[in-house]
Design an enzyme around this catalytic site. Structure first.
Site, PDB file in Angstrom:
ATOM      1  N   SER A  73      43.695  40.823  46.222  1.00 53.90           N
ATOM      2  CA  SER A  73      43.828  41.491  47.383  1.00 53.90           C
ATOM      3  C   SER A  73      44.503  42.954  47.154  1.00 53.90           C
ATOM      4  CB  SER A  73      44.782  40.798  48.338  1.00 53.90           C
ATOM      5  OG  SER A  73      44.612  39.218  48.489  1.00 53.90           O
TER       6      SER A  73
HETATM    7  N1  SAH Z   1      46.254  35.715  46.483  1.00 56.51           N
HETATM    8  C1  SAH Z   1      45.047  36.213  45.555  1.00 56.51           C
HETATM    9  C2  SAH Z   1      43.807  36.503  46.493  1.00 56.51           C
HETATM   10  C3  SAH Z   1      42.466  35.945  45.984  1.00 56.51           C
HETATM   11  S1  SAH Z   1      41.272  35.770  47.058  1.00 56.51           S
HETATM   12  C4  SAH Z   1      45.446  37.079  44.505  1.00 56.51           C
HETATM   13  O1  SAH Z   1      46.352  37.882  44.711  1.00 56.51           O
HETATM   14  O2  SAH Z   1      44.454  37.513  43.621  1.00 56.51           O
HETATM   15  C5  SAH Z   1      41.318  34.227  47.898  1.00 56.51           C
HETATM   16  C6  SAH Z   1      41.648  32.970  47.113  1.00 56.51           C
HETATM   17  O3  SAH Z   1      41.405  31.936  47.873  1.00 56.51           O
HETATM   18  C7  SAH Z   1      40.212  32.690  45.949  1.00 56.51           C
HETATM   19  O4  SAH Z   1      40.623  32.725  44.819  1.00 56.51           O
HETATM   20  C8  SAH Z   1      39.431  31.497  46.626  1.00 56.51           C
HETATM   21  O5  SAH Z   1      38.884  30.772  45.653  1.00 56.51           O
HETATM   22  C9  SAH Z   1      40.524  30.874  47.390  1.00 56.51           C
HETATM   23  N2  SAH Z   1      40.277  29.908  48.226  1.00 56.51           N
HETATM   24  C10 SAH Z   1      39.247  29.906  48.949  1.00 56.51           C
HETATM   25  N3  SAH Z   1      39.405  28.713  49.871  1.00 56.51           N
HETATM   26  C11 SAH Z   1      40.395  27.926  49.519  1.00 56.51           C
HETATM   27  C12 SAH Z   1      40.791  26.665  49.589  1.00 56.51           C
HETATM   28  N4  SAH Z   1      40.218  25.867  50.552  1.00 56.51           N
HETATM   29  N5  SAH Z   1      41.844  26.128  48.909  1.00 56.51           N
HETATM   30  C13 SAH Z   1      42.458  26.974  47.929  1.00 56.51           C
HETATM   31  N6  SAH Z   1      42.047  28.027  47.583  1.00 56.51           N
HETATM   32  C14 SAH Z   1      40.882  28.536  48.414  1.00 56.51           C
END
Ligand code: SAH
Length: 223
Positions: A73
């Protein structure tokens, strides 16, 4: 071995303390007020959470790809969500859905007693765990699962944060929020997402919109 002096160690490089200081100044200028959040961002090496090829862009205020079609993000969004989560009191125990690179989780782990984080893509989770170990962050528990179900065995949580956007907010997650707790989540379809804050106050959900955002979708099942 390279004979070139490491620019970061001289404080001039794109991944140096100076680069982080500049990012923090920018976040403050763009409305982030909580000193505790700004101080963590000033200290945490975001460049270690992304591919080396992109490290020079780590302290731009932008989302960056982390593989598997996912993104780390944007720093402003991480700061805003963290600020919104802790505004009414520092939570002791926080659940994060969507570990991704692990950066948001690490920001939280620097502030609260314990963070539980759930990621559906195993490869991302492995990389994130490696970083938590490298940084010596011992107050993080993580698991490979569908985060839409929360983490019932660890509930209740004083804070819950989603870093992927669902079409709606699942009751399963709200049910794992402790009395007085706060949930922060992007909700809505791509292009029309809103950052929502829900607080559990006197047995009721108090909902508040914190503005428009853009996140990857919350997906079902595990990858
Ligand atoms: N907090 C992260 C943001 C990553 S983007 C950071 O700081 O880098 C969002 C993430 O949510 C992705 O890695 C994606 O695989 C995950 N995601 C999407 N749907 C999900 C679910 N149902 N359960 C767990 N993770 C999920």
């Amino acid at each position: 071995m390279s004979m070139r002096p490491d620019p970061a160690s001289r404080g001039l490089g794109m991944t140096s303390q100076r680069a982080r200081d500049r990012l923090v100044e920018r976040l403050a200028a763009e409305g982030i007020k909580d000193r505790r959040v700004l101080d963590v961002i000033r200290q945490l090496p975001r460049h270690l959470f992304i591919d080396e090829a992109l490290a020079s862009r780590a302290y731009e205020d932008t989302a960056l790809p982390i593989g598997q079609g996912q993104t780390i993000s944007q720093p402003w969004v991480v700061a805003r969500m963290t600020e919104a989560l802790i505004e009414y009191g520092m939570p002791r125990k926080v659940l994060e859905i969507g570990t991704g690179s692990g950066y948001q989780c690490a920001v939280l782990a620097a502030l609260v007693e314990k963070v539980c984080t759930v990621e559906r893509i195993d490869e991302l989770l492995r990389n994130a765990r490696r970083m938590f170990r490298k940084l010596g962050m011992a107050n993080i528990r993580s698991k490979h699962a569908d985060g839409r179900l929360g983490w019932p065995e660890e509930a209740p949580f004083d804070g819950i944060i989603l870093t992927a956007a669902g079409a709606t907010l699942d009751d399963a997650l709200l049910d794992q929020l402790a009395p007085g707790g706060t949930l922060v989540a992007p909700v809505g379809p791509a292009g029309r997402q809103t950052l929502l804050r829900v607080r559990a106050v006197d047995g009721e959900w108090v909902r508040e919109s914190l503005g428009a955002v853009s996140f990857v979708p919350l997906l079902g099942g595990i990858g």
